[in-house]
Design a protein around this motif. Structure first.
Motif, PDB file in Angstrom:
ATOM      1  N   HIS A 191      13.991  23.639 -41.424  1.00  0.00           N
ATOM      2  CA  HIS A 191      14.137  25.170 -41.316  1.00  0.00           C
ATOM      3  C   HIS A 191      15.269  25.318 -40.901  1.00  0.00           C
ATOM      4  CE1 HIS A 191      13.867  24.195 -37.188  1.00  0.00           C
ATOM      5  NE2 HIS A 191      14.072  25.581 -36.836  1.00  0.00           N
ATOM      6  N   GLN A 218      17.155  25.613 -44.276  1.00  0.00           N
ATOM      7  CA  GLN A 218      16.745  26.505 -44.974  1.00  0.00           C
ATOM      8  C   GLN A 218      17.535  28.089 -44.956  1.00  0.00           C
ATOM      9  OE1 GLN A 218      15.135  26.297 -47.741  1.00  0.00           O
ATOM     10  NE2 GLN A 218      14.511  28.448 -48.180  1.00  0.00           N
ATOM     11  N   ALA A 219      16.511  28.629 -43.745  1.00  0.00           N
ATOM     12  CA  ALA A 219      17.761  29.298 -42.925  1.00  0.00           C
ATOM     13  C   ALA A 219      19.508  29.874 -43.533  1.00  0.00           C
ATOM     14  CB  ALA A 219      17.729  29.245 -41.312  1.00  0.00           C
ATOM     15  N   GLU A 240      19.101  31.130 -47.448  1.00  0.00           N
ATOM     16  CA  GLU A 240      18.493  31.892 -47.190  1.00  0.00           C
ATOM     17  C   GLU A 240      20.064  32.792 -46.757  1.00  0.00           C
ATOM     18  OE1 GLU A 240      15.340  32.453 -45.156  1.00  0.00           O
ATOM     19  OE2 GLU A 240      14.561  31.194 -46.419  1.00  0.00           O
ATOM     20  N   TYR A 249      23.356  33.674 -49.180  1.00  0.00           N
ATOM     21  CA  TYR A 249      22.358  34.069 -50.511  1.00  0.00           C
ATOM     22  C   TYR A 249      22.556  35.478 -50.655  1.00  0.00           C
ATOM     23  CZ  TYR A 249      20.025  35.515 -54.512  1.00  0.00           C
ATOM     24  OH  TYR A 249      19.508  36.060 -55.867  1.00  0.00           O
ATOM     25  N   ALA A 250      22.365  35.581 -48.881  1.00  0.00           N
ATOM     26  CA  ALA A 250      22.000  37.103 -48.307  1.00  0.00           C
ATOM     27  C   ALA A 250      22.977  38.224 -48.142  1.00  0.00           C
ATOM     28  CB  ALA A 250      21.198  37.441 -47.569  1.00  0.00           C
ATOM     29  N   GLU A 266      24.883  38.844 -51.660  1.00  0.00           N
ATOM     30  CA  GLU A 266      24.130  39.746 -52.137  1.00  0.00           C
ATOM     31  C   GLU A 266      24.348  40.296 -51.130  1.00  0.00           C
ATOM     32  OE1 GLU A 266      19.210  40.543 -53.729  1.00  0.00           O
ATOM     33  OE2 GLU A 266      19.422  39.067 -52.168  1.00  0.00           O
ATOM     34  N   ARG A 272      17.162  39.967 -44.513  1.00  0.00           N
ATOM     35  CA  ARG A 272      17.019  38.360 -44.663  1.00  0.00           C
ATOM     36  C   ARG A 272      18.007  38.134 -43.829  1.00  0.00           C
ATOM     37  NH1 ARG A 272      16.537  40.643 -50.067  1.00  0.00           N
ATOM     38  NH2 ARG A 272      18.025  39.786 -50.238  1.00  0.00           N
ATOM     39  N   MET A 273      19.294  38.378 -44.511  1.00  0.00           N
ATOM     40  CA  MET A 273      20.382  37.508 -43.164  1.00  0.00           C
ATOM     41  C   MET A 273      20.056  37.656 -41.976  1.00  0.00           C
ATOM     42  SD  MET A 273      24.392  37.739 -44.057  1.00  0.00           S
ATOM     43  CE  MET A 273      24.226  39.227 -43.032  1.00  0.00           C
ATOM     44  N   ARG A 285      17.518  38.172 -40.124  1.00  0.00           N
ATOM     45  CA  ARG A 285      16.032  37.158 -39.912  1.00  0.00           C
ATOM     46  C   ARG A 285      17.085  35.449 -40.066  1.00  0.00           C
ATOM     47  NH1 ARG A 285      13.186  41.237 -43.218  1.00  0.00           N
ATOM     48  NH2 ARG A 285      13.250  39.430 -45.116  1.00  0.00           N
ATOM     49  N   ALA A 286      17.684  35.331 -40.756  1.00  0.00           N
ATOM     50  CA  ALA A 286      18.140  33.762 -41.090  1.00  0.00           C
ATOM     51  C   ALA A 286      18.415  33.407 -40.136  1.00  0.00           C
ATOM     52  CB  ALA A 286      18.436  33.537 -42.486  1.00  0.00           C
TER      53      ALA A 286
END
Length: 94
Positions: free
Chosen positions: A34, A37-38, A41, A44-45, A48, A70-71, A73-74
């Motif tokens: 996890h 994955q964070a 994410e 990528y955020a 973006e 999203r960033m 939260r990650a």
């Protein structure tokens, strides 16, 4: 990352150092899934976020806000595991 003293201030600063893929895989194998994955994410955020112009259109503003959320939260997951893993909007580590 390596720490070297800055020539102008004498303060240490972080210098990005490329990590070979095999070493990155070994490091990733020691981290919980996890958290990995964070990290993906958040990176990528961050990329973006840099793509959107905050004042260009309503759609771009909304997309940028979504990417920021999203960033964030990650980054909460990353900060709980190791605060040095936090990703900032420019793609830089915290």
């Amino acid at each position: 990352m390596s720490i070297i003293p800055s020539a102008s201030t004498g303060e240490p600063r972080m210098v990005p150092v490329p990590i070979p893929d095999r070493v990155a895989v070994l490091i990733g194998g020691c981290m919980p899934a996890h958290v990995l994955q964070a990290e993906i994410e958040a990176e990528y955020a961050a990329l973006e976020i840099g793509r959107f112009r905050p004042l260009s259109s309503d759609e771009d503003r909304q997309d940028r806000e979504d990417a920021l959320a999203r960033m964030a939260r990650a980054n909460k997951v990353l900060a709980a595991y190791n605060p040095r893993l936090i990703v900032k909007a420019g793609g830089h580590r915290g």
